[in-house]
Design a protein around this motif. Structure first.
Motif, short mmCIF file in Angstrom:
data_model
loop_
_atom_site.label_atom_id
_atom_site.label_comp_id
_atom_site.label_asym_id
_atom_site.label_seq_id
_atom_site.Cartn_x
_atom_site.Cartn_y
_atom_site.Cartn_z
N GLU B 8 1.06 -1.33 0.01
CA GLU B 8 -0.38 -0.19 -0.16
C GLU B 8 0.47 1.51 0.19
OE1 GLU B 8 -3.36 0.74 3.18
OE2 GLU B 8 -3.11 -1.02 3.21
N SER B 10 2.44 4.81 1.48
CA SER B 10 2.08 5.76 2.64
C SER B 10 1.57 6.68 1.95
CB SER B 10 3.53 6.70 2.98
OG SER B 10 3.63 7.27 1.98
N PRO B 11 0.03 8.02 2.73
CA PRO B 11 -0.39 8.45 2.68
C PRO B 11 0.19 9.75 2.19
CG PRO B 11 -0.78 7.69 4.97
CD PRO B 11 0.42 6.85 5.00
N ALA B 12 1.40 10.17 2.54
CA ALA B 12 2.11 11.01 2.17
C ALA B 12 2.54 11.05 0.55
CB ALA B 12 3.91 11.54 2.05
N GLN B 14 0.67 9.29 -1.77
CA GLN B 14 -1.35 8.66 -1.88
C GLN B 14 -1.10 10.26 -2.07
OE1 GLN B 14 -4.50 7.11 0.33
NE2 GLN B 14 -2.87 5.32 0.43
N ALA B 15 -1.00 11.57 -1.25
CA ALA B 15 -1.34 13.00 -1.81
C ALA B 15 0.36 13.23 -2.91
CB ALA B 15 -1.18 14.02 -0.36
N GLU B 16 1.24 12.74 -3.00
CA GLU B 16 1.98 13.32 -3.77
C GLU B 16 1.18 13.07 -5.49
OE1 GLU B 16 4.07 15.45 -4.45
OE2 GLU B 16 5.19 14.62 -6.43
N GLN B 18 -1.85 12.06 -6.18
CA GLN B 18 -3.87 12.98 -6.19
C GLN B 18 -2.74 14.06 -6.93
OE1 GLN B 18 -6.36 11.53 -6.53
NE2 GLN B 18 -5.08 9.36 -5.83
N GLU B 43 8.77 3.73 -3.10
CA GLU B 43 8.83 3.85 -2.02
C GLU B 43 8.97 2.08 -0.95
OE1 GLU B 43 6.05 6.25 0.72
OE2 GLU B 43 4.61 4.91 -0.56
N THR B 59 -4.42 1.53 -8.63
CA THR B 59 -4.39 3.64 -8.74
C THR B 59 -4.68 3.80 -9.87
OG1 THR B 59 -2.74 2.95 -6.86
CG2 THR B 59 -2.74 5.35 -7.29
N SER B 174 7.56 13.42 4.25
CA SER B 174 6.10 14.12 2.95
C SER B 174 7.17 14.44 1.48
CB SER B 174 6.35 15.35 4.02
OG SER B 174 5.98 16.50 3.14
#
Ligand SMILES: Cc1cc2nc3c(=O)[nH]c(=O)nc-3n(C[C@H](O)[C@H](O)[C@H](O)COP(=O)(O)O)c2cc1C
Ligand code: SF4
Ligand code: FES
Lengths: 446, 186
Positions: B8, B10-12, B14-16, B18, B43, B59, B174
């Protein structure tokens, strides 16, 4: 000293920041174009400048822009080719990493001229650190109101994005680049249709090299006619030359078109001569794809005229005794260089980089690499020399994109000018591969 | 990575991802495939396994084959596990003229890995690549975002290896902080 139109401020501390770049006159072309000129007037200035594409082919930029189809209500795109992968070429990388705002300024002014509201810079994936420099500069340009909606109150909108490749020379070819930008393999497209009609997402698209785009601000600021006063004939303005190989001072040099090749190689203002006090043997003047020339023919044309750094002078004599300015990747080779080894190395490059769509290129580059490998390693026969020329001929003109020719030309030229060295490898199979063996025109020097 | 656990982002990351998808027209999000594969490689240990490629496909809402055919085309994506550092060694003409063959031989001797292999200590994977657009500073090795230039003496090569041995892995905190994939700090 010639004029430096692109690189005058390249060594100024902090020139990669908006504040310092602005202090040195940065973004004036955006203000001038958006506030006082129509898009067509910008195109007209670029036409008058005589600027020719700096990516290798030398096609007039203004003319390319005027071919862009402009159907009502259909978006069109400007894509900057920052894939720089032609062996010997490293000018765009230097320009972007040191003067990111120059490229961004050029992209804004050029996008305005073309009526593009979204533009992309396609940068080769290996240049991750340069991509970061560009992204930082783009963010600064948004913050300063040079990108985004209603730029400088002109009503013109532009978004600019940077897109990384991932390691493939062929993505420098403009239609392969567009495929790659669409998230696919970098397979060149059949033409027509040309990108001017059907490019990115099947929309009208202009693809231009970094250095071409970077020349637009000065053309807009000073006027196309002023720009055209520099240079000789149809080679106007300045050109970035990246000098490498056995020159004493490798690096990028901004030259006024028309500098004599001899001065470029030997003057301390440029390459400073050949390293280690050695003799020059040969030069590949415009990136690995252009024909190699021996010292005698790179310094003077077959007619005995001094050879100049212009499109016309370098190609004087056609492919028999001339070469091309190409991308400006200037590779010098000293007297100890083995031409056969170098030719094999380049063939391996093209074989590795062929996308494989066309059999003459896919198979032909493989044959060239294989036969040159055996010649270099002392297993070749005399008829192998004619075989590689023959294979090269069969690739030429029979492929979708020019990579096939780019693979063929260096081989044909190497055999034409250095045949004795290929023959020497056949007659001296053991010496040829002896560690430390050096050859000059077929003679062992050491 | 444990093969039975589905990877999966990471949230960071995923933000990048998007943010990157937003660079392209809505129906053209596949355009973000190359940059997202770079993120995935950073990652998940420097290479993209079939499971990671499937995650990328999911994704972007595209078929897995659309990812495989791309990852196998471009040389920067590693399809097999690699060492801590991948040394991308330029082997093309201008670098060869300035000693890349000798540099490569030295690298093989010191690391104990041949080109295409990973050193026994797991630190270095040697990979030969073509021209890196730095020919005037030859010979060149690229390690992630860093270019090591003018490696024309054994001392210069050894200094590079020493610097790399001293690098430590850190989690990606980040993406805004670093811009693009970078899970190593100097
Ligand atoms: C195999 C191949 C590789 C190329 N590589 C590049 C490149 O790295 N950079 C570039 O600007 N143009 C490259 N070109 C030329 C482009 O196709 C295109 O002509 C150029 O980007 C147009 O820009 P310009 O008119 O400003 O030169 C390449 C062409 C071929 C056939
Ligand atoms: S000439 Fe070579 S690189 Fe170009 S499309 Fe054909 S196979 Fe691909
Ligand atoms: S040949 Fe090595 S960087 Fe160009």
């Amino acid at each position: 000293m010639g004029r430096k139109l692109l690189t005058e401020h390249i060594n100024v501390e902090g020139i990669d920041t908006m504040a310092v770049y602005r202090q040195h006159g940065g973004y004036r072309s955006v203000e001038k174009a958006l506030k006082t000129m129509t898009p067509d007037e910008v195109v007209e200035e670029v036409k008058k400048s005589g600027l020719r594409g700096r990516g290798g082919a030398g096609f007039p930029t203004g003319m390319k822009w005027s071919f862009l189809a402009k159907p009502e209500g259909v978006p069109r795109y400007l894509v900057c080719n920052a894939d720089e992968s032609e062996p010997g070429t490293f000018k765009d990388r230097q320009l972007m990493s040191k003067l990111p705002h120059l490229l961004i300024e050029g992209m804004i002014t050029s996008s305005y001229a073309l009526g593009a509201n979204t533009s992309y810079i396609y940068i080769r994936g290996e240049l991750l650190y340069v991509l970061r420099i560009l992204e930082k500069a783009v963010a600064e340009a948004y913050a300063a109101g040079f990108l985004g909606k209603n730029i400088l109150g002109s009503g013109y909108d532009l978004d600019l994005h940077i897109h990384p490749g991932a390691g493939a020379y062929i993505c420098g070819e403009e239609t392969a680049l567009l495929e790659s930008l669409e998230g696919k393999r970098g397979n060149p497209r059949n033409k027509p249709p040309f990108p001017a009609v059907s490019g990115l997402y099947a929309r009208p698209t202009v693809v231009n090299n970094v250095e071409s785009i970077a020349a637009v601000p000065v053309i807009v600021n000073e006027g196309g006619e002023e720009y055209a006063k520099i240079g000789i004939g149809k080679s106007t303005g300045t050109k970035l030359i990246s000098a490498c190989g056995h020159v004493k001072n490798p690096g990028i040099y901004e030259i006024e078109m028309g500098v004599p090749v001899e001065e470029f190689i030997y003057s301390d203002e440029y390459c400073g001569g050949i390293w280690k006090g050695r003799e020059l043997k040969a030069v590949v003047a415009g990136g690995s794809s252009v024909p190699i020339l021996p010292k005698s023919l790179i310094l003077k044309t077959a007619a005995g005229e001094p050879r100049l750094m212009t499109y016309e002078s370098l190609s004087d004599g056609g492919f028999v005794t001339g070469t091309m300015l190409g991308s400006g990747g200037f590779i010098a080779m000293d007297e100890t260089t083995c031409i056969v080894k170098n030719t094999w190395n380049f063939s391996r490059f093209y074989h590795h980089e062929s996308c494989g769509q066309c059999s003459p290129c896919r198979e032909g580059t493989g044959w060239l690499e294989k036969v040159l490998h055996r010649l270099e390693h002392g297993h070749g026969q005399m008829h192998d020399i004619d075989l590689i020329v023959n294979v090269a001929k069969q690739i030429e003109g029979n492929t979708i994109c020019p990579l096939g020719e780019a693979a063929a030309w260096p081989v044909t030229a190497a055999v034409r000018h250095f045949r004795d060295e290929f023959e020497w490898h056949v007659t001296h199979p053991h010496e040829a591969t002896r560690p430390g063996a050096v050859y000059h025109g077929g003679l062992v020097l050491a | 990575m444990n093969a039975s656990v589905k990877p999966e982002f990471s949230p960071a990351a995923q933000a990048e991802i998007q943010r990157l998808i937003g660079h392209y027209p809505a129906e053209r999000s596949k355009s973000a495939l190359l940059p997202i594969l770079h993120i995935a490689q950073a990652e998940f240990g420097g290479w993209v396994s079939p499971e990671v490629q499937d995650l990328v496909a999911e994704t972007l809402g595209i078929k897995p084959i659309e990812v495989y055919e791309v990852s196998s085309f471009y040389t920067m994506y590693n399809l097999k596990p690699v060492g801590k550092h991948v040394l991308e060694i330029c082997r093309t003409g201008p670098c060869m003229l300035r000693g890349s063959d000798e540099m490569t031989a030295h690298l093989e001797r010191i690391t104990g890995a041949k080109v295409g292999e990973t050193s026994p200590d797991g630190n270095f994977t040697l990979k030969e690549v073509e021209c890196l657009a730095a020919c005037g500073f030859a010979p060149i090795v690229q390690v992630r975002e860093k270019y090591y230039e003018q490696l024309d003496t054994p001392e210069a090569v050894d200094a590079m290896l020493d610097e790399l041995r001293g690098l430590v892995h850190r989690p990606i905190l980040s993406w805004e902080e670093t811009g693009l994939p970078n899970s190593l700090s100097l």
